[in-house]
Design a protein around this motif. Structure first.
Motif, short mmCIF file in Angstrom:
data_model
loop_
_atom_site.label_atom_id
_atom_site.label_comp_id
_atom_site.label_asym_id
_atom_site.label_seq_id
_atom_site.Cartn_x
_atom_site.Cartn_y
_atom_site.Cartn_z
N ASP A 383 0.44 -1.14 0.08
CA ASP A 383 -0.15 0.10 -0.06
C ASP A 383 0.96 1.25 0.14
O ASP A 383 0.54 2.21 -0.21
CB ASP A 383 -0.63 0.28 1.02
CG ASP A 383 -2.27 -0.62 0.91
OD1 ASP A 383 -2.21 -1.10 -0.20
OD2 ASP A 383 -2.53 -1.51 2.71
N ILE A 384 2.23 1.09 0.43
CA ILE A 384 2.60 2.49 1.24
C ILE A 384 2.97 2.56 -0.66
O ILE A 384 3.75 3.52 -0.88
CB ILE A 384 3.73 2.47 2.06
CG1 ILE A 384 2.94 2.24 3.34
CG2 ILE A 384 4.95 3.34 2.01
CD1 ILE A 384 2.06 3.26 4.19
N ALA A 385 3.71 1.57 -1.19
CA ALA A 385 4.89 2.26 -2.79
C ALA A 385 2.89 2.05 -3.44
O ALA A 385 3.84 3.18 -4.24
CB ALA A 385 5.48 0.44 -2.70
N PHE A 387 0.67 4.52 -2.57
CA PHE A 387 1.21 5.53 -2.66
C PHE A 387 1.76 6.17 -3.17
O PHE A 387 1.42 7.86 -3.30
CB PHE A 387 0.45 5.60 -0.98
CG PHE A 387 0.29 7.30 -0.85
CD1 PHE A 387 -0.40 8.03 -1.08
CD2 PHE A 387 1.25 7.73 0.34
CE1 PHE A 387 -0.51 9.44 -0.53
CE2 PHE A 387 1.63 8.94 1.24
CZ PHE A 387 -0.09 9.82 0.56
N TYR A 388 3.00 6.29 -2.71
CA TYR A 388 3.98 6.78 -3.15
C TYR A 388 3.79 7.17 -5.03
O TYR A 388 4.57 8.23 -5.43
CB TYR A 388 5.18 6.04 -3.22
CG TYR A 388 7.38 6.36 -3.67
CD1 TYR A 388 7.27 7.68 -2.60
CD2 TYR A 388 7.43 6.47 -4.68
CE1 TYR A 388 8.23 8.34 -3.25
CE2 TYR A 388 8.59 6.24 -4.79
CZ TYR A 388 8.91 7.62 -4.17
OH TYR A 388 10.46 8.89 -4.48
N LEU A 389 3.03 6.65 -6.32
CA LEU A 389 3.42 5.89 -6.85
C LEU A 389 2.09 7.68 -7.26
O LEU A 389 2.08 8.38 -8.19
CB LEU A 389 2.93 4.96 -7.79
CG LEU A 389 4.01 4.08 -7.91
CD1 LEU A 389 4.03 3.02 -9.01
CD2 LEU A 389 5.47 4.35 -8.14
N LYS A 390 0.96 6.73 -6.94
CA LYS A 390 0.01 8.23 -6.28
C LYS A 390 0.42 9.21 -6.56
O LYS A 390 -0.07 10.07 -6.49
CB LYS A 390 -1.62 7.55 -5.79
CG LYS A 390 -1.24 6.25 -6.50
CD LYS A 390 -3.13 5.87 -5.39
CE LYS A 390 -3.56 4.09 -5.00
NZ LYS A 390 -4.30 4.35 -4.51
N SER A 391 0.69 9.53 -5.00
CA SER A 391 1.29 10.86 -5.08
C SER A 391 2.24 11.85 -5.37
O SER A 391 2.38 12.80 -5.72
CB SER A 391 2.01 10.81 -3.95
OG SER A 391 3.17 10.48 -4.31
N VAL A 402 2.96 -0.61 -12.99
CA VAL A 402 4.41 -0.44 -12.36
C VAL A 402 4.84 -1.33 -11.15
O VAL A 402 5.75 -2.42 -11.40
CB VAL A 402 4.42 0.86 -12.47
CG1 VAL A 402 5.59 1.12 -11.36
CG2 VAL A 402 4.26 1.72 -13.51
N LEU A 403 3.94 -1.38 -9.85
CA LEU A 403 4.44 -2.23 -9.07
C LEU A 403 4.32 -3.93 -9.80
O LEU A 403 5.42 -4.13 -9.16
CB LEU A 403 3.63 -2.17 -7.06
CG LEU A 403 4.49 -0.98 -7.47
CD1 LEU A 403 3.18 -0.59 -5.70
CD2 LEU A 403 5.62 -0.55 -7.43
#
Lengths: 435, 248
Positions: A383-385, A387-391, A402-403
């Motif tokens: 989830d954190i990864a 969120f990183y891409l969405k941010s 991508v992940l």
């Protein structure tokens, strides 16, 4: 004999009656057929097949392919293969060698490549000395099945100290002429001391064709030899596939196997090696990408027989839909095999709540001075990864794609051949980022 | 530009923000300081839309829109940027692909033309210089195997590429040596415009020698307990946080 096996007796009798085989091969086939009848198709009570039911294969009757065939579909199938057109190439269509699409002359001096049929005629002593000597036709049902029905295949011999000038690409192509058929290809590789060879095996078929590929390979690595083997299985979603490669490794040899599996209704890839000479090293890697109702199974067996050998395994799977993935990795360390260094890792990424993975590492260690580890994970996207891409502005679907690709990339990076690695990265990337 | 009112947020059922109010205008730099565990990073992450927190009360209005109604990617497309305290490693995905995808998503949201890989390299040339990074890093995987300083520089590089209206730097100074700190601060200052704003979340005054704030706020126990000008940061450096907490 069960009904599942009896239906192949007639086909075997017909094959046996065909002229051309030397007496020793006829004997080998006969013995393998008897073994096949006595072992039978494995059930899930067999620990090697606990998570993979071969009922869909056992309940069908596959025919041997006979007679002349049209090669109209070859061009389109070759185009779909990942690799480089300049590599040496052996093309088989529905198990039959296609000389006009093959080019085997360019591997250089000291590399002898021929079809099994040709090798039986030209170098019978060499073939009889190696065929069926490593693969366990007397213990494994599918290896016995192949050995009894073996059609054609490839025989490669690399002389002492010779490094093949380019990779050898073996294309196993299947079109609709093979619907309902079984294909039993064979690969025989003998690397003399310090020889080096790369073999890429691509399995590609037309959409919608249901058939059964049951391949067996045997590779002998002399002292200091290096063998790079990549198998790319992208068969139709109706196909059944069992492939077994058995290697034996001399002192200080290196064997690297990579398996890419994204096709088939049911596929099983067996990669087995015996580390028989001191200081030998094996690297076994694989990536499977499945969805829908697909089933993909990888089994590895590494036998540490000599001391000071290293084994490294990394397998990854990405599963969507209701697909089922299996990984079973066995490592045996014999009492003599001190200073063994073994590491086995397998990770699976589940993209849907209905996908399933069964993973079973098995270590049997009879030496005391060894380092053996194994690790397995089954997980979902972080989830954190995400969120990183969405941010950074990426939409949820793009971020997931991508992940997912990033998960696959770690193991794709182990492919040494640039053209193959780049090609596989491209198809994996497109698979996940297509809208 | 940004108006936060009585913001309450929880993580795993525990309330971390307990009524934060803050107004940031275009052209301003705000520093949020405070002891460890005060909720500084939570505030930064809630503004960006981190999924680990639930907003239970209050509002965040950004450019006239209710930010809490927007997905994290929509916030980014509207010009909100968070430089992560712990940037995520993405092995297998190159920085070039990652940066270009982000750049194109933001351009698309702004109704601008997307760029191809060649055009993007031209864009990158100048941005890389800003944070003193080697062009080779474009071909490396996102943050994978990067040192702490490289990761933070990469965050500022992303900020330079995306040109946000509201940039939030979450402890960007932590773990940086003085040279890296100068580079990072130089990048932030170079990107400053009268039309955008920056929120700097930090534990130490050190970064504020390089990025000079218009306002300094002290966050403690989930609330802003004191606000002042840049001199407040110096006072905190000299006297610690206790006196503020006692006064509050």
């Amino acid at each position: 004999m069960s009904a599942a096996l009896a239906k192949y007796a007639e086909a075997f009798a017909a094959a046996e009656a065909a002229p051309g085989s030397p007496a020793w091969l006829a004997e080998l086939r006969k013995a393998a057929h008897a073994e096949f009848n006595s072992i039978g198709f494995p059930t899930t009570r067999n620990e090697n097949w606990h998570y993979t039911s071969v009922t869909p294969i056992a309940e069908r009757t596959f025919r041997p392919l006979k007679g002349a065939q049209s090669s109209a579909a070859i061009g389109g199938l070759i185009e779909r293969a990942v690799g480089d057109a300049s590599w040496a190439r052996a093309v088989f269509l529905n198990g039959q060698f296609e000389p006009s699409h093959s080019s085997l002359a360019s591997l250089g001096r000291g590399v002898r490549v021929s079809t099994l049929t040709a090798a039986l005629a030209e170098q019978p002593d060499f073939v009889s000395a190696h065929l069926g000597k490593l693969a366990a036709w007397n213990a494994q049902a599918f290896t016995a099945f192949n050995t009894a029905f073996v059609q054609d295949g490839l025989v490669v011999r690399v002389a002492r100290g010779v490094k093949a000038e380019m990779p050898l690409h073996v294309l196993h192509l299947v079109d609709k002429q093979a619907a309902g058929c079984m294909i039993h290809p064979r690969l025989l590789v003998v690397l003399e001391p310090s020889a080096e060879l790369t073999v890429v095996e691509s399995y590609i078929s037309e959409r919608g064709v249901e058939y059964f590929t049951n391949g067996v390979g045997e590779a002998t690595l002399g002292d200091g030899a290096r063998f790079y083997h990549c198998k790319v299985q992208r068969e139709s979603r109706e196909a059944f596939h069992v492939g077994t490669l058995q290697a034996t490794q001399g002192r200080d040899s290196l064997f690297h196997s990579f398996s890419y599996a994204s096709g088939g209704a049911l596929s099983r890839t067996n990669t087995y090696t015996r580390l028989a000479g001191q200081g030998a090293e094996v690297r076994l890697n694989g990536l499977y990408l499945i969805d829908g109702a697909q089933h993909a199974d990888h089994q590895t067996i590494v036998e540490h027989i000599a001391p000071g050998c290293a084994s490294r395994e990394l397998y990854k799977g990405i599963l969507d839909g209701e697909s089922h993935g299996v990984f079973n990795g066995k490592v045996y360390v014999e009492p003599e095999a001190q200073q063994t260094d073994g590491k086995q890792t397998n990770h699976a990424l589940l993209l849907s709540p209905t996908a399933r993975v069964d993973t079973k590492p098995q270590l049997e260690i009879f030496a005391d001075d060894v380092k053996c580890t194994h690790g397995a994970t089954v997980g979902r996207l972080d989830d954190i990864a995400l969120f990183y891409l969405k941010s950074r502005g990426m939409g949820a679907d793009h971020a997931r794609a991508v992940l997912t690709y990033a998960f696959a990339a770690e193991v794709l990076e182990t492919v040494e051949l640039d053209e193959l690695r780049d090609g596989l990265e491209k198809i994996a990337f497109e698979r996940f980022t297509r809208a | 530009m940004l108006k936060i009112e009585n913001l309450h947020a929880t993580a795993g059922g525990k309330e971390i923000l307990k009524g934060v109010s803050l107004t940031v205008n275009a052209g301003e730099v705000h520093a949020i300081m405070g002891p460890n565990g005060s909720g500084k990073s939570t505030l930064a992450q809630v503004i960006a839309g981190h999924p680990g927190f639930e907003v239970t009360q209050g509002s965040i209005v950004y450019d006239g829109e209710n930010l809490l109604d927007l997905q994290p990617e929509e916030r980014a497309q509207h010009g909100v940027f968070l430089a992560f305290q712990y940037p995520v490693e993405i092995p297998g995905v190159t920085n070039a692909y990652f940066l270009r995808s982000a750049y194109n998503e933001i351009r698309k949201a702004r109704g601008e033309q997307q760029v191809d890989p060649m055009e993007f390299l031209d864009v990158m040339e100048q941005k890389l210089k800003l944070v003193d990074m080697d062009p080779d890093m474009l071909h490396r995987s996102v943050n994978a195997g990067f040192s702490g300083g490289e990761k933070k520089r990469n965050e500022i590089l992303q900020m330079a590429v995306l040109e946000p209206k509201l940039a939030i730097l979450d402890e960007t100074d932590s773990g940086l040596d003085i040279d890296a700190l100068r580079v990072v601060a130089g990048g932030v200052n170079a990107l400053k415009k009268p039309t955008n704003a920056t929120i700097v979340v930090t534990h130490y005054q050190r970064l504020l020698n390089y990025i000079v704030p218009d306002k300094v706020h002290v966050l403690a126990h989930g609330k802003i307990v004191k606000s002042g000008g840049k001199e407040l940061a110096l006072e905190l450096e000299a006297r610690g946080y206790d006196w503020v907490l006692e006064a509050a």
